[in-house]
Write an enzyme that holds these catalytic residues in place. Structure first.
Site, PDB file in Angstrom:
ATOM      1  N   THR A  60       0.854  -1.186   0.000  1.00 24.82           N
ATOM      2  CA  THR A  60       0.000   0.000   0.000  1.00 24.82           C
ATOM      3  C   THR A  60       0.887   1.233   0.000  1.00 24.82           C
ATOM      4  O   THR A  60       2.110   1.136   0.137  1.00 24.82           O
ATOM      5  CB  THR A  60      -0.919   0.008   1.240  1.00 24.82           C
ATOM      6  N   ALA A 108      -5.224  -5.580   6.562  1.00 25.53           N
ATOM      7  CA  ALA A 108      -6.451  -4.778   6.545  1.00 25.53           C
ATOM      8  C   ALA A 108      -7.327  -5.072   7.760  1.00 25.53           C
ATOM      9  O   ALA A 108      -7.911  -4.156   8.353  1.00 25.53           O
ATOM     10  CB  ALA A 108      -7.224  -5.037   5.254  1.00 25.53           C
TER      11      ALA A 108
END
Length: 264
Positions: A60, A108
């Site tokens: 990310t 996540a």
């Protein structure tokens, strides 16, 4: 045969039909004293494992920086599972309350759970003390919560961004319990590319539109070079009266804008 030699006998590794499963099932070696080995009468130890059992694959790009007019927060929107792109529309900026934002980098599920828990604790603080929690206190609360699980496999690197009576605040917190105050951070697999753009164009007295453009360009550059970042650039601005969502720009559109523009 001595009893000690029986108790210390190594477990069979990857033997077909072990535990009666048959059909060529391969089982991992769980180690001596594991449940079901039929040799150890002691309860298994659930302490910190000697080595990680699951390799966390993630990528990310998130960034945040303080400037004269508040805090800018930006992130890409791609979620990956190894080489597989799971989603292009993930919301990696978590809205903790109207004055606090958190970012997601790492696992996540870990990021989402702990920041949702932080949001609840911040609300409880407000109800008990009749005032908003400070950015410093919120980040310290998160660091203290995750520190209890240090070494147990959590994967989280987040930035807590907000505005309180001391002004704009920015803290980096990770799953090891580290907590660092700063003016600019970038977290994730694409952070090295984002830092290059930020280091070149950042100054504390940026105008608002210049700050927006810098954040967009930094995330775009990371998505261009890092295969695990992509999707859209979600941009937020934390101001004295609360945060606002500025824009969500597809990186393909930003490529047309920035590909031929040199960094000042």
């Amino acid at each position: 045969m001595a009893l000690a030699s029986v108790l210390q006998r190594p477990m069979p590794v990857n033997q077909h039909g072990f535990f009666g499963l048959g059909g060529g099932a391969d089982l991992l070696d769980l180690g001596p004293g594991s449940p079901g080995d039929g040799l150890s009468l002691a309860a298994p130890s659930w302490g910190v494992p000697e080595e990680p059992r699951i390799e966390m694959l993630h990528g990310t790009t998130t960034l945040a920086f303080k400037f004269l007019h508040g805090v800018i927060v930006a992130a890409d929107s791609r979620a990956t599972a190894g080489a597989y792109i799971a989603s292009q529309t993930v919301k990696k900026v978590i809205e903790i309350n109207p004055y606090l934002l958190g970012t997601m980098a790492g696992g996540a599920a870990d990021c989402s759970f702990w920041e949702r828990l932080l949001a609840r604790q911040c609300r409880i603080y407000e109800l008990r003390n009749k005032e908003r929690i400070s950015v410093a206190a919120a980040s310290k609360l998160l660091a203290n919560m995750v520190y209890q699980y240090k070494g147990m496999g959590l994967s989280m690197g987040t930035m807590i961004c907000g505005w309180d009576k001391r002004g704009p605040g920015l803290y980096y917190v990770d799953s090891e319990g580290n907590r660092i105050s700063g003016t600019a951070f970038s977290v994730g697999s694409g952070s090295v590319y984002a830092y290059g753009v930020m280091d070149r164009g950042y100054s504390y007295d940026l105008k608002v539109e210049e700050a927006y453009d810098l954040a967009r360009r930094a995330i775009y550059q990371a998505t261009y070079r890092d295969a695990y970042s992509g999707g859209a650039v979600n941009l937020y601005h934390v101001r004295e009266d609360g945060w606002i969502r500025v824009s969500s720009d597809n990186v393909a559109d930003l490529h047309d804008k920035y590909s031929s523009v040199s960094v000042p």
